[in-house]
Design a protein around this motif. Structure first.
Motif, mmCIF file in Angstrom:
data_model
loop_
_atom_site.group_PDB
_atom_site.id
_atom_site.type_symbol
_atom_site.label_atom_id
_atom_site.label_comp_id
_atom_site.label_asym_id
_atom_site.label_seq_id
_atom_site.Cartn_x
_atom_site.Cartn_y
_atom_site.Cartn_z
ATOM 1 N N PRO A 51 54.393 14.822 71.889
ATOM 2 C CA PRO A 51 52.939 14.652 71.749
ATOM 3 C C PRO A 51 52.130 15.687 72.542
ATOM 4 C CG PRO A 51 53.756 13.196 73.458
ATOM 5 C CD PRO A 51 54.917 14.055 73.025
ATOM 6 N N HIS A 52 52.580 16.924 72.506
ATOM 7 C CA HIS A 52 51.925 17.965 73.300
ATOM 8 C C HIS A 52 50.490 18.212 72.857
ATOM 9 C CE1 HIS A 52 56.225 18.519 73.740
ATOM 10 N NE2 HIS A 52 56.013 19.281 74.808
ATOM 11 N N VAL A 53 49.647 18.492 73.844
ATOM 12 C CA VAL A 53 48.255 18.853 73.579
ATOM 13 C C VAL A 53 47.913 20.105 74.376
ATOM 14 C CG1 VAL A 53 47.408 16.567 72.950
ATOM 15 C CG2 VAL A 53 47.608 17.206 75.365
ATOM 16 N N ILE A 54 46.842 20.755 73.973
ATOM 17 C CA ILE A 54 46.434 22.006 74.626
ATOM 18 C C ILE A 54 45.951 21.716 76.053
ATOM 19 C CG2 ILE A 54 44.664 23.814 74.562
ATOM 20 C CD1 ILE A 54 46.780 24.334 72.522
ATOM 21 N N LEU A 55 46.503 22.445 77.008
ATOM 22 C CA LEU A 55 46.188 22.204 78.422
ATOM 23 C C LEU A 55 44.691 22.320 78.715
ATOM 24 C CD1 LEU A 55 46.930 21.766 81.406
ATOM 25 C CD2 LEU A 55 47.467 24.216 81.552
ATOM 26 N N ARG A 56 44.019 23.298 78.113
ATOM 27 C CA ARG A 56 42.607 23.512 78.457
ATOM 28 C C ARG A 56 41.778 22.235 78.224
ATOM 29 N NH1 ARG A 56 40.186 28.222 79.340
ATOM 30 N NH2 ARG A 56 41.418 29.486 77.897
ATOM 31 N N LYS A 57 42.062 21.589 77.086
ATOM 32 C CA LYS A 57 41.298 20.371 76.783
ATOM 33 C C LYS A 57 41.540 19.288 77.824
ATOM 34 C CE LYS A 57 41.445 21.279 71.853
ATOM 35 N NZ LYS A 57 42.165 21.004 70.602
ATOM 36 N N GLU A 58 42.765 19.203 78.298
ATOM 37 C CA GLU A 58 43.113 18.182 79.288
ATOM 38 C C GLU A 58 42.459 18.484 80.636
ATOM 39 O OE1 GLU A 58 45.092 15.494 78.053
ATOM 40 O OE2 GLU A 58 44.296 16.659 76.366
ATOM 41 N N LEU A 59 42.354 19.774 80.954
ATOM 42 C CA LEU A 59 41.703 20.146 82.222
ATOM 43 C C LEU A 59 40.210 19.815 82.164
ATOM 44 C CD1 LEU A 59 43.362 23.617 83.011
ATOM 45 C CD2 LEU A 59 43.958 21.395 83.988
ATOM 46 N N ILE A 60 39.638 19.978 80.988
ATOM 47 C CA ILE A 60 38.222 19.615 80.830
ATOM 48 C C ILE A 60 38.061 18.096 80.938
ATOM 49 C CG2 ILE A 60 36.289 19.598 79.175
ATOM 50 C CD1 ILE A 60 37.427 22.329 78.138
ATOM 51 N N ALA A 61 39.060 17.371 80.406
ATOM 52 C CA ALA A 61 39.001 15.908 80.445
ATOM 53 C C ALA A 61 39.395 15.332 81.803
ATOM 54 C CB ALA A 61 39.916 15.337 79.354
ATOM 55 N N GLY A 62 39.927 16.169 82.696
ATOM 56 C CA GLY A 62 40.254 15.688 84.034
ATOM 57 C C GLY A 62 41.631 15.070 84.190
ATOM 58 N N LYS A 63 42.581 15.469 83.337
ATOM 59 C CA LYS A 63 43.930 14.898 83.436
ATOM 60 C C LYS A 63 44.849 15.747 84.336
ATOM 61 C CE LYS A 63 43.833 12.257 79.222
ATOM 62 N NZ LYS A 63 44.093 12.471 77.803
ATOM 63 N N ARG A 64 45.800 15.085 84.960
ATOM 64 C CA ARG A 64 46.734 15.762 85.874
ATOM 65 C C ARG A 64 48.144 15.839 85.290
ATOM 66 N NH1 ARG A 64 44.390 14.190 91.763
ATOM 67 N NH2 ARG A 64 42.352 13.601 90.976
ATOM 68 N N PHE A 65 48.869 16.870 85.665
ATOM 69 C CA PHE A 65 50.228 17.097 85.169
ATOM 70 C C PHE A 65 51.091 17.533 86.339
ATOM 71 C CE2 PHE A 65 47.138 17.729 81.890
ATOM 72 C CZ PHE A 65 47.631 16.962 80.847
ATOM 73 N N PRO A 66 51.845 16.599 86.875
ATOM 74 C CA PRO A 66 52.533 16.862 88.145
ATOM 75 C C PRO A 66 53.541 18.018 88.091
ATOM 76 C CG PRO A 66 52.906 14.583 87.385
ATOM 77 C CD PRO A 66 52.000 15.217 86.405
ATOM 78 N N ASN A 67 54.174 18.244 86.944
ATOM 79 C CA ASN A 67 55.215 19.286 86.894
ATOM 80 C C ASN A 67 54.704 20.648 86.425
ATOM 81 O OD1 ASN A 67 56.993 17.188 87.503
ATOM 82 N ND2 ASN A 67 57.284 16.719 85.323
ATOM 83 N N LEU A 68 53.430 20.696 86.168
ATOM 84 C CA LEU A 68 52.887 21.887 85.515
ATOM 85 C C LEU A 68 53.147 23.174 86.301
ATOM 86 C CD1 LEU A 68 51.209 22.945 83.157
ATOM 87 C CD2 LEU A 68 49.143 22.414 84.468
ATOM 88 N N ALA A 69 52.827 23.174 87.582
ATOM 89 C CA ALA A 69 52.976 24.395 88.390
ATOM 90 C C ALA A 69 54.424 24.851 88.445
ATOM 91 C CB ALA A 69 52.440 24.160 89.800
ATOM 92 N N ALA A 70 55.329 23.894 88.575
ATOM 93 C CA ALA A 70 56.757 24.248 88.642
ATOM 94 C C ALA A 70 57.205 24.911 87.339
ATOM 95 C CB ALA A 70 57.591 23.000 88.921
#
Lengths: 414, 414
Positions: free
Chosen positions: B126-145
């Motif tokens: 169920p992948h979604v575009i990261l930019r939209k999630e950053l605008i919506a204020g969602k966090r992704f704990p593994n993203l930086a790694a």
């Protein structure tokens, strides 16, 4: 021939002899006409004194030509070191490109044969190899002007300052195939002098420096930084092997030959290599009597070459119409500062490549006659030591020598 | 279609519709099997929201695939801006290369059709575009790694640190043909924001900065220096367009898509572009209420991405076996200092490319939704102003921010 060398010779390739060179030339009407008269009365001498090729001079009733043919191995070492014939292709490409920009400096090519790895070109007479003349103590008043002109024109017009991004990428693409020649530079210039490589050699009196340089972290880092620049900065078409043995001179004329190491690289590469060879000629003079004035002339010629490059490149900069530093962005108000910034990077590269060239010519495999012709080993070691210490300082302290003036002052301080 | 667009469409090319996309997929057994069931019962949606392509999702009885097809013009602008279909070739090449190094991060490709400029690949759900999630204020704990891993692996293994000089030259050669895509970067990122280009646009409240930047000599010089690096530093295979719109996420997974701008460039390029997009997401949060913690999360993610890249690249450095920094020269005693020197250049490039990306997204043609979605122009201008001043400082004072820590401190100081 070794198996490797055999593999490198395509069907149809055959290393010529003076006799078969004449037969080859006689078969091509344009060349036969240029030489003139009856081919059975032509003379042919093989004069190749470089490391890689056969060079024939064929003389006849109305003129002469040079026939240069690549050998499938390194002549200096022998058939055990195979070297692809395709280098003749890159030499041909580069000669044509350079001829466009400096037709009075690059010999004219009459004929190219890909299979035979062979180029027939203008016979330069009474031109002689510059390195020999520098050893003999002769002066050439126009030399710096010609060299600076060659460098400025060939480097500027093959860079993003003159070409669109598309033209530049298309022009550089073929040179990416000159892999074996670049590999020689990669190994011999940047790596081998800095570890105990089997083919290294040096004058006995500088063993201490040879050893010390192999442990000298700042120096090795600086040399590897220059290797990274060699590998990763395709700014302009470089001759690739611009030393005083690739330059032919008369009292008034000057020609640049042998661009078989041609590659797309840093604008400072050819300049640095060339200056290194002047600097070595300069330090080698100490082994001769009464050469104080001549030393000065060599140094002033090196300085004037560098300065002529800068002033001519500065003039060309004003006319730039390529992808980089477009005048819609970098307006008249920004132009001088932008050139300064670019020239700083070029100068830093000049110093770095100058340094590694000096070091590899004294501690690596391929030495220069300027030093090798000094029979007295003690004297030779003394000259080479000065050159090495100068080169090390250049490499590790590039920023302290921002203009040609500081560069020449450092030479005089040795 | 314009004449130019017609010329760019080779015989056999046809832009698909949802209906013809299904017919296309049904004809290729491997793909038809993956979708499953009767093609007449498949559904197909065109979901391309980027600037350049058609993107179809085809769903069937047992699964789904993505069919991405290049259009012969820039979708954002229209048929008046033609763009070669060959970019699909470079995207395909880059996807295959990146997949080798990070198979868990790059989507798998099932089928490529050169004539149709079309790739069929894994459907990410169920992948979604990261930019939209950053605008919506969602966090992704593994993203930086994941991001740091992608950057370190793809950049290291396509560089002279992992490849022989021959492998590197052979690998980079084809990408020199991706001329039209590079031209977009050359124009839109490095040039147009710095003069009154017709397609520039900006929020009214920052007109003063837009004008000032066009007269700002140090800034323009720094931007052109980055352009020179873009043109003249083929260090590694870059994604070429690594912003938060090219990244798809779930709570635990992350994929990098759309490398059609792929080119051989500076190791710092992708890192800088990506960080710029995090920085813009960060500054855009000020337009929302109660986002102080979330701002911190974005910043810590940017910092951790940069630091993960550095630590993983440092680990890979120990295993280097390519042309540059060979262990016979750069021994264990020199290795850390050599890496430091190299990392300094990489970091300097990161800052520079980060700066130009921010500026072009606010003053140039192609803006980001992070700012564009802020309806209140006064608020938007305030956010953009902070981002612009940060970007300018980065570009003109790179040396003051040698590590990720100083970089993030500077962001917090705005």
């Amino acid at each position: 021939m070794t198996n490797a060398a055999v593999k490198l010779s395509p069907p149809g390739y055959e290393a010529l002899t003076p006799q078969t060179a004449v037969q080859y030339a006689a078969r091509i009407k344009k060349i036969a006409d240029a030489i003139g008269g009856d081919p059975t009365r032509w003379t042919c001498d093989e004069v190749g004194d470089g490391n890689l090729n056969l060079v024939f001079i064929i003389r006849g009733a109305s003129g002469a030509v040079v026939l240069k043919q690549a050998l499938p191995y390194v002549r200096l070492v022998g058939e055990s070191w195979p070297l692809p014939l395709y280098r003749a292709h890159y030499e041909h490409l580069a000669l044509a490109e350079q001829y466009q920009h400096t037709p009075k400096i690059v010999p004219q090519t009459f004929h190219y044969d890909e299979t035979m790895a062979l180029t027939v070109m203008e016979y330069l007479t009474p031109h002689v190899i510059l390195r020999k003349e520098l050893i003999a103590g002769k002066r050439f008043p126009n030399l710096a002007a010609h060299l600076g002109h060659f460098l400025a024109q060939t480097l500027f017009f093959t860079s993003d300052l003159a070409l669109t991004a598309e033209e530049k990428r298309n022009k550089m693409t073929p040179y990416l195939g000159n892999i074996a020649m670049c590999k020689i530079t990669e190994d011999l210039i940047f790596d081998e002098p800095y570890f105990a490589a089997p083919m290294n050699k040096n004058t006995a009196g500088i063993d201490d420096l040879a050893k010390a340089f192999q442990q000298d972290t700042p120096l090795k880092l600086a040399a590897q930084e220059m290797k990274w620049r060699f590998l990763n900065a395709p700014e302009a078409l470089c001759h690739g092997d611009l030393h005083t043995g690739s330059i032919m001179v008369t009292d008034t004329d000057m020609r640049v030959i042998d661009p078989e190491f041609a590659f797309y690289g840093p604008i400072g590469f050819d300049i640095g290599m060339l200056l290194a060879n002047f600097v070595m000629a300069y330090f080698a003079q100490d082994a001769h009597e009464d050469r104080a004035d001549y030393k000065e002339w060599i140094l002033s010629t090196a300085l004037a070459t560098f300065e002529t490059f800068i002033s001519e490149f500065t003039q060309l900069w004003q006319s730039r119409a390529g992808e980089a530093y477009q005048s819609r962005v970098i307006t008249a108000a920004d132009s001088a500062a932008a050139l300064d910034a670019r020239m700083q990077q070029i100068s830093s590269d000049v110093l770095g490549f100058c340094g590694v060239e000096i070091i590899r010519r004294i501690l690596g495999l391929a030495h220069v006659a300027d030093f090798e012709s000094i029979a007295d080993e003690t004297k030779r070691a003394k000259c080479e030591r000065k050159a090495l210490l100068f080169a090390r300082e250049l490499l590790v302290n590039k920023a302290a020598y921002p203009t040609p003036k500081e560069f020449t002052a450092l030479i005089k301080n040795q």
